[in-house]
Motif scaffolding. Structure first.
Motif, PDB file in Angstrom:
ATOM      1  N   GLU A 270       2.159  17.591   5.440  1.00  0.00           N
ATOM      2  CA  GLU A 270       3.046  17.682   6.873  1.00  0.00           C
ATOM      3  C   GLU A 270       4.583  17.644   6.515  1.00  0.00           C
ATOM      4  O   GLU A 270       4.852  17.343   5.481  1.00  0.00           O
ATOM      5  N   VAL A 271       5.319  18.038   7.416  1.00  0.00           N
ATOM      6  CA  VAL A 271       6.766  18.273   7.361  1.00  0.00           C
ATOM      7  C   VAL A 271       6.937  16.651   8.193  1.00  0.00           C
ATOM      8  O   VAL A 271       6.629  16.617   9.375  1.00  0.00           O
ATOM      9  N   VAL A 272       7.398  15.762   7.354  1.00  0.00           N
ATOM     10  CA  VAL A 272       8.112  14.589   7.940  1.00  0.00           C
ATOM     11  C   VAL A 272       9.129  14.667   8.804  1.00  0.00           C
ATOM     12  O   VAL A 272      10.292  15.213   8.504  1.00  0.00           O
ATOM     13  N   GLU A 273       9.010  14.212  10.045  1.00  0.00           N
ATOM     14  CA  GLU A 273      10.198  14.217  11.191  1.00  0.00           C
ATOM     15  C   GLU A 273      11.236  13.114  10.953  1.00  0.00           C
ATOM     16  O   GLU A 273      10.489  11.816  11.085  1.00  0.00           O
ATOM     17  N   GLN A 274      12.230  13.104  10.395  1.00  0.00           N
ATOM     18  CA  GLN A 274      13.153  12.005  10.175  1.00  0.00           C
ATOM     19  C   GLN A 274      13.711  11.432  11.312  1.00  0.00           C
ATOM     20  O   GLN A 274      13.832  12.160  12.433  1.00  0.00           O
TER      21      GLN A 274
ATOM     22  N   ALA B 193      -1.983   3.574   4.227  1.00  0.00           N
ATOM     23  CA  ALA B 193      -2.161   5.140   5.034  1.00  0.00           C
ATOM     24  C   ALA B 193      -1.064   5.297   6.029  1.00  0.00           C
ATOM     25  O   ALA B 193      -0.695   6.260   6.315  1.00  0.00           O
ATOM     26  N   ASP B 194      -0.356   4.099   6.711  1.00  0.00           N
ATOM     27  CA  ASP B 194       0.414   4.464   7.880  1.00  0.00           C
ATOM     28  C   ASP B 194       1.695   5.024   7.165  1.00  0.00           C
ATOM     29  O   ASP B 194       2.592   5.404   7.878  1.00  0.00           O
ATOM     30  N   GLN B 195       1.923   4.557   6.039  1.00  0.00           N
ATOM     31  CA  GLN B 195       3.221   4.773   5.229  1.00  0.00           C
ATOM     32  C   GLN B 195       3.291   5.898   4.485  1.00  0.00           C
ATOM     33  O   GLN B 195       4.358   6.170   3.823  1.00  0.00           O
ATOM     34  N   ARG B 196       2.158   6.744   4.300  1.00  0.00           N
ATOM     35  CA  ARG B 196       2.193   7.593   3.402  1.00  0.00           C
ATOM     36  C   ARG B 196       2.118   9.234   4.104  1.00  0.00           C
ATOM     37  O   ARG B 196       1.585   8.980   5.121  1.00  0.00           O
ATOM     38  N   VAL B 197       2.843  10.121   3.394  1.00  0.00           N
ATOM     39  CA  VAL B 197       2.888  11.536   4.134  1.00  0.00           C
ATOM     40  C   VAL B 197       1.281  11.825   4.217  1.00  0.00           C
ATOM     41  O   VAL B 197       0.488  11.763   3.302  1.00  0.00           O
ATOM     42  N   GLU B 198       1.132  12.671   5.256  1.00  0.00           N
ATOM     43  CA  GLU B 198      -0.120  13.201   5.389  1.00  0.00           C
ATOM     44  C   GLU B 198      -0.442  14.597   4.573  1.00  0.00           C
ATOM     45  O   GLU B 198       0.517  15.474   4.691  1.00  0.00           O
TER      46      GLU B 198
ATOM     47  N   THR C 155      11.497   7.206   9.731  1.00  0.00           N
ATOM     48  CA  THR C 155      11.049   8.188  10.826  1.00  0.00           C
ATOM     49  C   THR C 155      11.339   7.513  12.027  1.00  0.00           C
ATOM     50  O   THR C 155      11.740   8.419  13.125  1.00  0.00           O
ATOM     51  N   GLU C 156      11.309   6.381  12.360  1.00  0.00           N
ATOM     52  CA  GLU C 156      12.012   5.475  13.290  1.00  0.00           C
ATOM     53  C   GLU C 156      12.605   4.291  12.893  1.00  0.00           C
ATOM     54  O   GLU C 156      12.770   4.129  11.853  1.00  0.00           O
ATOM     55  N   GLU C 157      13.292   3.484  13.865  1.00  0.00           N
ATOM     56  CA  GLU C 157      13.857   2.204  13.581  1.00  0.00           C
ATOM     57  C   GLU C 157      12.783   1.405  13.033  1.00  0.00           C
ATOM     58  O   GLU C 157      11.733   0.938  13.569  1.00  0.00           O
ATOM     59  N   GLY C 158      12.869   0.787  11.579  1.00  0.00           N
ATOM     60  CA  GLY C 158      11.954   0.099  10.822  1.00  0.00           C
ATOM     61  C   GLY C 158      10.713   0.655  10.374  1.00  0.00           C
ATOM     62  O   GLY C 158       9.951  -0.031   9.972  1.00  0.00           O
ATOM     63  N   GLU C 159      10.663   2.108  10.392  1.00  0.00           N
ATOM     64  CA  GLU C 159       9.428   2.600  10.440  1.00  0.00           C
ATOM     65  C   GLU C 159       9.705   3.811   9.211  1.00  0.00           C
ATOM     66  O   GLU C 159      10.995   4.433   9.171  1.00  0.00           O
TER      67      GLU C 159
ATOM     68  N   PRO D  66      18.515   2.297  10.331  1.00  0.00           N
ATOM     69  CA  PRO D  66      18.188   1.608  11.307  1.00  0.00           C
ATOM     70  C   PRO D  66      16.690   0.767  11.166  1.00  0.00           C
ATOM     71  O   PRO D  66      15.899   1.483  10.289  1.00  0.00           O
ATOM     72  N   GLY D  67      16.720  -0.481  11.300  1.00  0.00           N
ATOM     73  CA  GLY D  67      15.656  -1.316  10.998  1.00  0.00           C
ATOM     74  C   GLY D  67      15.471  -1.374   9.639  1.00  0.00           C
ATOM     75  O   GLY D  67      14.370  -1.863   9.188  1.00  0.00           O
ATOM     76  N   TRP D  68      16.612  -1.629   8.759  1.00  0.00           N
ATOM     77  CA  TRP D  68      16.584  -1.724   7.490  1.00  0.00           C
ATOM     78  C   TRP D  68      15.933  -3.042   7.239  1.00  0.00           C
ATOM     79  O   TRP D  68      14.851  -3.024   6.216  1.00  0.00           O
ATOM     80  N   PRO D  69      15.894  -4.205   7.598  1.00  0.00           N
ATOM     81  CA  PRO D  69      15.194  -5.281   7.000  1.00  0.00           C
ATOM     82  C   PRO D  69      13.694  -5.112   7.277  1.00  0.00           C
ATOM     83  O   PRO D  69      12.906  -5.628   6.253  1.00  0.00           O
ATOM     84  N   ALA D  70      13.183  -4.667   8.109  1.00  0.00           N
ATOM     85  CA  ALA D  70      11.685  -4.229   8.421  1.00  0.00           C
ATOM     86  C   ALA D  70      11.187  -3.372   7.410  1.00  0.00           C
ATOM     87  O   ALA D  70      10.243  -3.411   6.726  1.00  0.00           O
ATOM     88  N   ILE D  71      12.114  -2.316   7.039  1.00  0.00           N
ATOM     89  CA  ILE D  71      11.693  -1.275   5.924  1.00  0.00           C
ATOM     90  C   ILE D  71      11.709  -2.255   4.478  1.00  0.00           C
ATOM     91  O   ILE D  71      10.685  -1.951   3.744  1.00  0.00           O
TER      92      ILE D  71
END
Length: 388
Positions: free
Chosen positions: A216-220, A114-119, A344-348, A315-320
């Motif tokens: 939702e509109v996802v903020e990049q 759920a944390d990774q899917r668009v609302e 959306t943020e570094e690694g997210e 940014p944060g590609w290894p975590a992604i």
């Protein structure tokens, strides 16, 4: 011959005939889709070439535009995953492909993440807004379970826009950004894809949408907004499940970047850019545009914003990458997924949608996909390409 053996033989013959018929229908479907896409490419950009060259491309499974995308000839065509092979790959996911072809089903599929899917708030259908909690899946259809949680579509959208400022509306089926609409409200004005609309006109448009998801509109992340701020600039990551090793892997990745021509979407065929992404480092190559002019236009910087593309790192590609592979491992029963996600943020990141048998042109522009032994083995094991 006794009766039991005869019945067994008849049943076996019936099953064989049924499989033969299904196989024949699949082959006809593959040829039809290939022909339809060839015609569509003519509508996008007619390419002048000798008929002998066009016939050579068709005979080897390539659409005419492969003449622009790839340096393909008799010596290397077998290294490229052809357009006809892509049509054959449509069946790799078996019945699970429906979850990727239907954005609503895919939303439900991502429930464990759920944390990774668009609302996604609900569905617009026949002038009504239906809260997702009021929907159930029935085979390949979506059915309404009652009036609880539903309201007039235009009323719900206009009220929600006053709270959030912007919403994304997109068909729960379809691809290529077709029908995707960004609606917004600010300073007393309603807008559709940036164009001001009187309220009555705006509500009429909303009431006419049938089978649309409201999200939702996802903020990049900042790096993506700097590349181009007026579209959600998405990563397309192709994962395959290696059943020999019992793990998924990333076969290829690309970064789509919107332009003034493509906005509010970033889709390549609408005029957006596509840059390669190094699966190990997350580093971007130069971006290129669909060959409307008959040739590829390469851009190390964005043609509208001037932002640097080549050398930019996600940014944060290894975590992604790690999180995405965990998701692909969870869905090992669906071994072939093209993920569209917004960082959306570094690694997210947020997953926008999944794709069955995705287009691989903007991967292969940078090099033949079948040069990767692991990729080739995946397609071989699924009967899409012949063994070496």
């Amino acid at each position: 011959m006794n009766s039991e053996r005869l019945v067994g033989l008849l049943r076996g013959s019936h099953r064989l005939l049924d499989r033969t018929r299904r196989g024949a229908r699949r082959v006809l479907t593959e040829y039809r889709r290939f022909a339809e896409k060839e015609v569509l490419t003519w509508e996008k950009a007619w390419l002048s070439m000798p008929i002998r060259r066009r016939l050579w491309l068709w005979r080897h499974g390539f659409l005419s535009q492969a003449d622009v995308f790839y340096n393909v000839d008799e010596t290397n065509y077998h290294q490229y995953f052809s357009d006809f092979q892509r049509e054959r790959a449509y069946w790799i996911n078996d019945e699970q492909r429906e979850a990727l072809n239907n954005k609503l089903f895919f939303h439900w599929m991502l429930e464990p993440f759920a944390d990774q899917r668009v609302e996604t708030y609900g569905v617009l259908k026949r002038g009504r807004f239906h809260d997702l909690r009021s929907l159930e899946a029935d085979g390949g259809d979506v059915v309404m379970t009652g009036e609880h949680g539903t309201t007039d579509a235009a009323t719900w959208i206009t009220e929600r826009l006053r709270e959030e400022g912007a919403l994304m509306l997109k068909p729960w089926r379809g691809s290529g950004g077709m029908g995707v609409t960004r609606c917004s409200y600010a300073d007393g004005q309603y807008r559709i894809d940036g164009e001001e609309r009187p309220r009555d006109d705006f509500e009429s448009v909303v009431d006419g949408l049938d089978g649309y998801l409201v999200s939702e509109v996802v903020e990049q992340a900042a790096y993506a907004a700097e590349l181009f701020p007026d579209a959600a600039n998405t990563l397309r990551v192709l994962t395959m499940y290696d059943d020999q090793r019992g793990e998924p892997f990333i076969a290829a990745a690309a970064h789509r970047i919107g332009t003034r021509r493509s906005a509010p979407v970033d889709n390549f065929t609408n005029g957006g850019l596509a840059a390669g992404v190094d699966p190990e480092t997350g580093r971007l190559t130069a971006g290129f545009q669909f060959p409307f002019s008959g040739s590829l236009d390469w851009h190390e910087t964005h043609p509208d914003t001037g932002a640097r593309i080549t050398g930019t790192t996600v940014p944060g590609w290894p975590a992604i990458r790690e999180q995405l592979l965990e998701m692909a491992a969870t869905f090992s029963h669906t071994p072939y997924i093209g993920w569209d996600l917004v960082v959306t943020e570094e690694g997210e990141f947020t997953v926008i949608e999944g794709n069955n048998a995705p287009n691989i042109r903007f991967f292969q522009v940078h090099g033949p996909l079948l040069d990767d032994r692991r990729v080739r083995r995946f397609y071989e094991r699924h009967g899409i390409v012949p063994g070496e």
